[in-house]
Design a protein around this motif. Sequence first.
Motif, PDB file in Angstrom:
ATOM      1  N   ALA A   1       0.763  -1.380   0.058  1.00 15.92           N
ATOM      2  CA  ALA A   1       0.287  -0.123   0.092  1.00 15.92           C
ATOM      3  C   ALA A   1       0.761   1.337  -0.005  1.00 15.92           C
ATOM      4  N   SER A   2       2.199   1.076   0.019  1.00 19.20           N
ATOM      5  CA  SER A   2       3.025   2.382  -0.065  1.00 19.20           C
ATOM      6  C   SER A   2       2.737   2.988  -1.676  1.00 19.20           C
TER       7      SER A   2
ATOM      8  N   GLN B   1       7.125  -5.977 -12.602  1.00 19.55           N
ATOM      9  CA  GLN B   1       5.857  -5.595 -12.398  1.00 19.55           C
ATOM     10  C   GLN B   1       5.825  -4.576 -11.218  1.00 19.55           C
ATOM     11  N   ASN B   2       4.998  -3.697 -11.246  1.00 16.29           N
ATOM     12  CA  ASN B   2       4.488  -2.734 -10.150  1.00 16.29           C
ATOM     13  C   ASN B   2       3.335  -3.266  -9.500  1.00 16.29           C
TER      14      ASN B   2
ATOM     15  N   MET C   1      -9.864  -2.479  -0.138  1.00 17.46           N
ATOM     16  CA  MET C   1      -8.489  -2.954   0.366  1.00 17.46           C
ATOM     17  C   MET C   1      -8.089  -2.185   1.654  1.00 17.46           C
ATOM     18  N   VAL C   2      -7.917  -2.970   2.623  1.00 17.67           N
ATOM     19  CA  VAL C   2      -7.811  -2.715   3.930  1.00 17.67           C
ATOM     20  C   VAL C   2      -6.176  -2.912   4.375  1.00 17.67           C
TER      21      VAL C   2
ATOM     22  N   TRP D   1      -2.503  -3.437  -7.876  1.00 18.84           N
ATOM     23  CA  TRP D   1      -3.556  -3.627  -6.586  1.00 18.84           C
ATOM     24  C   TRP D   1      -4.372  -2.356  -6.815  1.00 18.84           C
ATOM     25  N   GLN D   2      -4.044  -1.290  -7.151  1.00 15.97           N
ATOM     26  CA  GLN D   2      -4.425  -0.076  -7.324  1.00 15.97           C
ATOM     27  C   GLN D   2      -5.434  -0.132  -8.247  1.00 15.97           C
ATOM     28  N   GLN D   3      -5.036  -0.296  -9.578  1.00 17.99           N
ATOM     29  CA  GLN D   3      -5.734  -0.490 -10.739  1.00 17.99           C
ATOM     30  C   GLN D   3      -6.970  -1.750 -10.607  1.00 17.99           C
TER      31      GLN D   3
END
Length: 132
Positions: A47-48, A58-59, A75-76, A64-66
Amino acid sequence: MIYTLVVHAAPYQSAAAGTALRFAKAALAAGHDIHRVFFYRDGVYNASALASPPRDEQNIPAHWQQLAQEHGLDMVVCIAAAVRRGVLDAGEAKRYEKLHHNLADGFELSGLGQLAEASLHSDRVITFGGQR
């Protein structure tokens, strides 16, 4: 099937975070639901907003954001694990008198109660990257 995913591993610590991401994509593509993705222990590094992998890698945090944006995923990030590791939202940065915050968009800090609640609403809870 309704899943909750628990990610314990940092994005580049092992294959666990990438495996969790691929599982989430496959589950959603197959018509399953993901109630929540909970990032715990070193998994909070997913989550950074400051993750900057080389261009040929891979980013994982950005993916995850996408995925969260495309599918409305919850997303906790465990607040205790995150603060301990320097992953802060604006409120926690102010609380701890830090000049900056680095929690990426699409993630939220919360407690373990969110994991307990998610397990009640899910058919399966799957953990990626547990203790060795």
